[in-house]
Design a protein around this motif. Structure first.
Motif, PDB file in Angstrom:
ATOM      1  N   VAL A   1      24.249 -17.544 -65.150  1.00 47.65           N
ATOM      2  CA  VAL A   1      24.822 -16.677 -66.479  1.00 47.65           C
ATOM      3  C   VAL A   1      23.652 -16.049 -67.101  1.00 47.65           C
ATOM      4  O   VAL A   1      23.684 -15.080 -67.322  1.00 47.65           O
ATOM      5  CB  VAL A   1      25.540 -17.673 -67.413  1.00 47.65           C
ATOM      6  N   GLY A   2      22.498 -16.829 -67.476  1.00 49.80           N
ATOM      7  CA  GLY A   2      21.341 -16.050 -67.973  1.00 49.80           C
ATOM      8  C   GLY A   2      20.952 -14.966 -67.098  1.00 49.80           C
ATOM      9  O   GLY A   2      20.577 -13.909 -67.813  1.00 49.80           O
TER      10      GLY A   2
ATOM     11  N   ASP B   1      31.662 -25.262 -71.381  1.00 50.28           N
ATOM     12  CA  ASP B   1      30.293 -26.206 -71.539  1.00 50.28           C
ATOM     13  C   ASP B   1      29.329 -25.393 -71.136  1.00 50.28           C
ATOM     14  O   ASP B   1      29.277 -24.183 -70.979  1.00 50.28           O
ATOM     15  CB  ASP B   1      30.403 -27.373 -70.683  1.00 50.28           C
ATOM     16  N   PHE B   2      27.885 -25.951 -71.423  1.00 50.40           N
ATOM     17  CA  PHE B   2      26.631 -25.102 -71.046  1.00 50.40           C
ATOM     18  C   PHE B   2      26.053 -25.210 -69.699  1.00 50.40           C
ATOM     19  O   PHE B   2      24.910 -25.069 -69.372  1.00 50.40           O
ATOM     20  CB  PHE B   2      25.668 -25.646 -72.059  1.00 50.40           C
ATOM     21  N   SER B   3      26.984 -25.755 -68.657  1.00 53.82           N
ATOM     22  CA  SER B   3      26.657 -25.653 -67.220  1.00 53.82           C
ATOM     23  C   SER B   3      26.723 -24.251 -66.809  1.00 53.82           C
ATOM     24  O   SER B   3      26.951 -23.353 -67.431  1.00 53.82           O
ATOM     25  CB  SER B   3      27.567 -26.511 -66.566  1.00 53.82           C
ATOM     26  N   HIS B   4      26.041 -24.094 -65.676  1.00 53.05           N
ATOM     27  CA  HIS B   4      25.737 -22.702 -65.005  1.00 53.05           C
ATOM     28  C   HIS B   4      24.788 -21.588 -65.778  1.00 53.05           C
ATOM     29  O   HIS B   4      24.889 -20.588 -65.869  1.00 53.05           O
ATOM     30  CB  HIS B   4      27.235 -22.039 -64.726  1.00 53.05           C
ATOM     31  N   ALA B   5      23.915 -22.413 -66.862  1.00 53.33           N
ATOM     32  CA  ALA B   5      23.119 -21.492 -67.641  1.00 53.33           C
ATOM     33  C   ALA B   5      22.235 -20.588 -66.980  1.00 53.33           C
ATOM     34  O   ALA B   5      22.131 -19.369 -67.299  1.00 53.33           O
ATOM     35  CB  ALA B   5      22.387 -22.368 -68.571  1.00 53.33           C
ATOM     36  N   LYS B   6      21.907 -21.140 -65.848  1.00 56.82           N
ATOM     37  CA  LYS B   6      20.810 -20.275 -65.030  1.00 56.82           C
ATOM     38  C   LYS B   6      21.412 -19.057 -64.552  1.00 56.82           C
ATOM     39  O   LYS B   6      21.056 -17.827 -64.629  1.00 56.82           O
ATOM     40  CB  LYS B   6      20.232 -21.116 -63.951  1.00 56.82           C
TER      41      LYS B   6
ATOM     42  N   LYS C   1      32.688 -17.522 -67.771  1.00 60.15           N
ATOM     43  CA  LYS C   1      31.484 -17.539 -68.709  1.00 60.15           C
ATOM     44  C   LYS C   1      30.745 -15.709 -68.908  1.00 60.15           C
ATOM     45  O   LYS C   1      30.632 -15.298 -69.909  1.00 60.15           O
ATOM     46  CB  LYS C   1      30.514 -18.463 -68.531  1.00 60.15           C
TER      47      LYS C   1
ATOM     48  N   ALA D   1      31.663 -19.999 -63.838  1.00 52.16           N
ATOM     49  CA  ALA D   1      30.396 -19.396 -64.186  1.00 52.16           C
ATOM     50  C   ALA D   1      31.011 -17.902 -64.598  1.00 52.16           C
ATOM     51  O   ALA D   1      30.548 -17.195 -65.030  1.00 52.16           O
ATOM     52  CB  ALA D   1      29.482 -19.232 -63.094  1.00 52.16           C
TER      53      ALA D   1
END
Length: 330
Positions: free
Chosen positions: A69-70, A62-67, A130, A127
């Motif tokens: 990972v970014g 999913d799109f969790s942990h975006a911060k 990903k 995370a």
């Protein structure tokens, strides 16, 4: 006795990793260990598979942990390549092929060990999954153009081979780990898994990691000894590279992340994919570039172990880390 031996390496990484390095180095000097190359991918799979048992499969896609990972992508594809280029200019400019080796090591982030180290030090494994998948894909796409800018030579990267590697070391263990977890729950229940089975998983993963370390270094030991006059300058550049890398990532965790995300960020940025880097270095630039990557491998695994232990002792990772958080995680 058997249980104690199983758990000893993972509980004492600052001792077990140097032992594996020394044994592998000695074995490579006396025996032709090139046949072990066929087993490295298998051992890498066995290293990752235990870390995936009990992992939330949905959370890994999913799109969790975006911060976190970014931020890892910014460090991996902006700051670290600039660092590698600068250190190459400072320490290895007299030999463009060695500078190319450092550049390649800096351009290909994350490896299977990223996930294993993250699990071992109780970090955010989804995370890390990903980061590993994204960084390998993006790194493979960008590396040829980065190398063209940094060393003036376009180097083709076999994308299909990279995707197959990702499938074997990330997605296949992820799927099999999920299926294994479902079988464990159906036969034994969650409580049995948490209390009886889960404590063994990091130990099994670590033994597979030691097999990867032993095999990898044994195949490179003769190359290291073949060019002793070059080792000093390369080691200085690499030591500075990893010190700055660890420092940048640690500062980022202190500013922005909790302990769990911080562990994933550090091992998702400091660990470079030196297996792919070695193949690129030796085919595109020759043995001296490959020597840089080989020495990076020796430093990287040892630094990962030492840093993890120091971070636990001195609470270096994460802005929200407290004794109560650590006690809960442990």
């Amino acid at each position: 006795m058997g249980k104690k031996m199983l758990f000893w390496p993972s509980k004492n990484p600052v001792l077990s990793i140097p032992i594996a390095l020394c044994l592998g180095f000695a074995a490579g000097l006396w025996v032709d260990t090139r046949f072990l190359s066929d087993f490295i991918l298998i051992c890498t799979f066995l290293m990752i598979y235990p870390t995936m048992i009990g992992l939330n499969l949905k959370e890994s896609f999913d799109f969790s942990h975006a911060k976190v990972v970014g931020v890892s992508l910014v460090i991996n594809f902006l700051l670290i390549p600039l660092l590698a280029w600068g250190l190459g200019k400072a320490f290895l400019v007299s030999d463009p092929t060695m500078m190319a080796g450092l550049a390649i090591a800096g351009l290909l982030p994350t490896s299977g060990m990223t996930i294993s180290w993250t699990m071992m030090f109780k970090g955010n494994v989804p995370a890390a999954v990903k980061m590993t998948a994204l960084s390998l894909v993006i790194g493979s796409l960008l590396a040829p153009f980065y190398l063209l800018l940094m060393v003036g030579k376009y180097v083709h990267v076999d994308l299909m081979k990279t995707f197959i590697t990702i499938a074997i070391v990330v997605f296949l263990p992820l799927i099999l780990g999920h299926l294994t977890f479902k079988q464990i729950l159906s036969h034994y229940g969650r409580e049995h898994f948490q209390k009886v089975i889960k404590p063994y998983l990091p130990a099994v993963s670590f033994w597979a990691m030691l097999a990867v370390i032993f095999s990898s270094i044994s195949m490179k030991s003769k190359a290291v000894l073949a060019q002793p006059q070059l080792i000093g300058g390369i080691l200085i550049a690499l030591v500075v590279f990893y010190i700055i890398n660890f420092t940048l990532s640690t500062l980022a965790t202190r500013l922005f992340f909790n302990y769990s995300d911080g562990v994933a960020l550090i091992y998702g940025t400091v660990m470079r994919n030196l297996s792919i880097a070695l193949g690129l270095a030796i085919t595109a630039f020759g043995p001296q570039a490959a020597l840089v990557v080989t020495l990076a491998f020796i430093l990287q695994v040892q630094a990962a172990a030492w840093f993890g232990k120091l971070a636990e002792r001195y609470k270096l990772i994460g802005r929200k880390q407290t004794d109560s958080i650590l006690a809960e995680e442990n």
